[in-house]
Write an enzyme that holds these catalytic residues in place. Structure first.
Site, PDB file in Angstrom:
ATOM      1  N   CYS A  88      -1.392   5.729  10.068  1.00 33.96           N
ATOM      2  CA  CYS A  88      -0.126   5.139  10.487  1.00 33.96           C
ATOM      3  C   CYS A  88      -0.372   3.864  11.288  1.00 33.96           C
ATOM      4  O   CYS A  88      -1.151   3.845  12.236  1.00 33.96           O
ATOM      5  CB  CYS A  88       0.645   6.151  11.333  1.00 33.96           C
ATOM      6  SG  CYS A  88       2.264   5.586  11.841  1.00 33.96           S
ATOM      7  N   GLU A 126       0.819  -1.201   0.000  1.00 33.33           N
ATOM      8  CA  GLU A 126       0.000   0.000   0.000  1.00 33.33           C
ATOM      9  C   GLU A 126       0.860   1.260   0.000  1.00 33.33           C
ATOM     10  O   GLU A 126       1.934   1.299   0.604  1.00 33.33           O
ATOM     11  CB  GLU A 126      -0.943  -0.022   1.204  1.00 33.33           C
ATOM     12  CG  GLU A 126      -1.869  -1.238   1.155  1.00 33.33           C
ATOM     13  CD  GLU A 126      -2.830  -1.326   2.330  1.00 33.33           C
ATOM     14  OE1 GLU A 126      -2.703  -0.509   3.261  1.00 33.33           O
ATOM     15  OE2 GLU A 126      -3.701  -2.207   2.312  1.00 33.33           O
TER      16      GLU A 126
END
Length: 382
Positions: A345, A96
């Protein structure tokens, strides 16, 4: 798995490597610059579109070379403008890439590995284990794909991508050669022309490779610290058992010193409720970093199902930030971005999820966060 064609993939070649390639096929070295501009400045993958290259050379290139990036599986856009691409690499794994817009700045978070072997306990990427290193073409290919998606061609004009951070899936220093090659392309004027100050490599602490880094490149460095003492860091970041904090910080200081400029280390600290967010942890951190010129980025934990961790209250985050500020540190609290598309994150998992599964996961994230204090946190945006 993506079938290999046996041709040389020009996408991941540095200028020096591209010149050697043209030598090997009996062509002049200046052709390297021509072709690199077409690939990286204009996003071209069709040799016939390279109009300043002779037809004979285009035919020769079609026979022995290609320009092939990762396969785009999906592209999602968050309500806050964050974008996430899921791309499939040659090994068959998916990784990703995340783009975070913020004012005039656009930061691309790039993956270096499919999965990760470091098994940090609070990171969803580590839960899937290690699958494969990405090639240089697959690393720089993420920049190439994003740049084309924004229509930012030539790549150096009115760019959407102003910063690149090697903070996606994987530990960059465990894929050293390919990451170094890709970062050179990011900064090369024949590549993407991004300033070395705007390219950041983040590491969990592979000490020998931090020492090796300065021999090859001078990008900015970020350290995924996450704990102020060895006992706790051994639990959260298992590689600490091999390279403890004293050794690790010494290597970071050596690297920053080698740059010969007024540049500071970025400390990344994921905040986990009742684990590393207490006053005593802030006090330990102040002492730990007293000899290390640095700025500190506090990252409130982004929960994912079955992680076993929670996000601290806003009061706890603010208290921790204030203590570090009072000690003279430059401290920011990272704003969570792209949470609704699993792009925050610690959430990158390299899975192609259907909408139902993504919705279920998003609901679970919200439920896990419900206990957090609703008081606003004073956030300084990076």
């Amino acid at each position: 798995m993506i079938a290999s064609t046996g041709k040389t993939n020009l996408l991941g070649l540095t200028q020096q490597e591209m010149e050697k390639f043209f030598d090997s096929i009996g062509e002049k070295r200046f052709r390297a610059g021509q072709v690199m501009k077409w690939i990286h400045h204009f996003g071209v993958d069709d040799f016939d579109a390279m109009t300043n290259v002779s037809k004979a050379l285009r035919e020769k290139l079609k026979a022995c070379a290609e320009v092939r990036g990762p396969e785009v599986v999906s592209e999602d856009i968050s309500s806050d403008g964050t974008r996430k691409w899921v791309v499939r690499v040659e090994s068959g794994s998916c990784v990703e890439t995340v783009y975070i817009p913020q004012g005039k700045r656009g930061t691309l978070c790039v993956s270096s590995q499919a999965g990760c072997a470091l098994d940090c306990s609070f990171c969803s990427t580590g839960k899937q284990g290690f699958n494969s290193n990405l090639t240089a073409a697959e690393v720089i290919g993420q920049v190439w794909i994003a740049n084309k998606s924004f229509g930012s061609v030539p790549a150096t004009v009115d760019r959407a991508i102003t910063n690149v951070v090697m903070m996606g899936m994987g530990e960059p220093l465990l894929n050293f050669d390919n990451v170094i090659a890709a970062m050179h392309l990011m900064m090369d004027d024949l590549g993407y022309g991004i300033s070395k100050r705007r390219v950041t490599l983040s590491t969990s602490g592979v000490v020998p490779m931090i020492d090796e880094l300065s021999k090859h490149i001078d990008v900015s460095l970020a350290l995924s610290l996450h704990a102020p003492n060895d006992a706790l860091r051994n639990q959260l970041v298992p590689i600490n058992k091999k390279y403890p904090l004293k050794m690790l910080l010494e290597s970071c200081r050596r690297y920053m010193s080698s740059l010969g400029e007024k540049r500071v280390l970025t400390i990344e600290y994921t905040m986990l409720k009742d684990i590393n967010d207490k006053v005593e942890h802030a006090v330990e951190m102040i002492e730990l970093l007293k000899d290390t010129p640095c700025k500190i980025n506090l990252i409130p934990f982004n929960p994912f199902p079955h992680s076993g961790y929670e996000r601290p209250s806003n009061n706890a985050i603010r208290r921790f930030q204030d203590l570090l500020h009072q000690a003279g540190y430059n401290v920011t609290v990272r704003t969570t971005r792209g949470e609704d598309i699993d792009a925050a994150c610690g959430q990158l998992v390299g899975q192609v999820m259907d909408r139902t599964r993504r919705s279920e996961r998003y609901i679970a994230v919200r439920e896990l966060s419900a206990e957090a204090d609703a008081a606003p946190v004073a956030v300084t945006r990076t």
